[in-house]
Design a protein around this motif. Sequence first.
Motif: not given
Length: 455
Positions: A325-347
């Motif tokens: 899950i952590t790797e997916l979140a990092e991949y989304y922000e780094r490579e996919v360009g998705e901004v995950i809100p910083p207070r989202t649970p777990f990610v």
Amino acid sequence: MFELDKKSNLLELPEHRYQLKEVDEARMFREFYPYEEIPKIAFNNVHVPVNMPSEIWITDTTFRDGQQSRAPYTADQIVKIYKLLNRLGGPKGIIRQTEFFLYSEQDRRAALECMNLGYDFPEVTSWIRASKKDFQFVKEMGIKETGILVSCSDYHIFHKLHMKRGEAIEHYLGVVKDCIEAGVKPRCHFEDITRADIFHFVIPFARELMKLMGETGVPIKIRACDTMGYGVSYPGAMIPRSVHGIIYNLHKDADVPHALLEWHGHNDFYRAVANSTTAWLYGASAVNCSLFGIGERTGNTPLEAMVFEYAQLKGTLDGMDPTAITELAEYYEREVGEVIPPRTPFVGKNFNVTRAGIHADGLLKNEEIYNIFDTGKILNRPPRVAISNTSGLAGIAHWMNSNPALYAYKGIDKNNPLCIYLKDWVDEQYAQGRVTVITDEELEELIHVYEKITD
């Protein structure tokens, strides 16, 4: 007359009460959905029993519904995400299936590349238009199951399809038969079920599907789609908004087996996770999710949330690997360009960051005080503290060691000149009257300044 129910062995109302009821005008359930007002939640205090299946699992719609609200993924991105979903789901395949659009060459290529990896889970399935041509195309690709849209509320039947209820059922049954004839297992997406006439359309239609399944021997799944997020999990709430009522009636009154029942939720009213868990508890084996909840409008049920719901209900992760899950979140922000809100649970970047000074002090003494579980072990995300006037040199060193953005400083000691430099700046801030915590961005910028000074 009452009849003896073969499942409960109790006298109950006869099955013929669940007959298709034709209406001249669409039933819009205005008592629940006045449109110009906030929807209403009504109760009749009818309670149905908890009936969780012995096996429950997660299905994924990241590459289907998840692509309806963002730029399409590249084929390479899909393959990378699929590999991580396989790792996350573990050897038992708790993430059982994932579904693909097949409209574009890129989507088809990505689906084939994922299939060629040879993973048992998640199984690649599709979502297509209801046409013989598309069914044949699915079969030629070697995909064994496909989703079919079968809208079930009068909103859709009358105002989108311009049909009567009986006409809609006949049309849908024809499409499902075409699918079976093509050698593909059908998954019927009961769109807009929380605005549908459950007893006089949904149950009669589901019974017809189960009858067809008995005749052909081909399993027919039913996905209950809370398309607008209207479902509620409150005990005693009335159908059609009652999630537990819908699942209970599909299983008991339409004879849909647990393993063929699936819930697909949306988050318009912040209920996607609670509703999905409720669907599990009351008889659906599968809940359909997307990574980080990305999907139409407010999104779908976040897949990562249901990983932890599963673990809490079953008492085990059953081989799932949540560090993915952590790797997916990092991949989304780094490579996919998705901004995950910083207070989202777990990610989110700050989901386990303590910012209150008194909390940070407690976390430094014993992380269990202010951490939900061992996030370092389970998610590869150790708890972090934000810097305040109580942090001291030890707090600053802890912040630097646990900040993924400062990997170059991993292992830094509290007596390092950089830590002393940062602490002096922090002390000065509070000496001048500051009362809020220091942000990561401020400290990271200050580190850049220090690097320039000492370069």
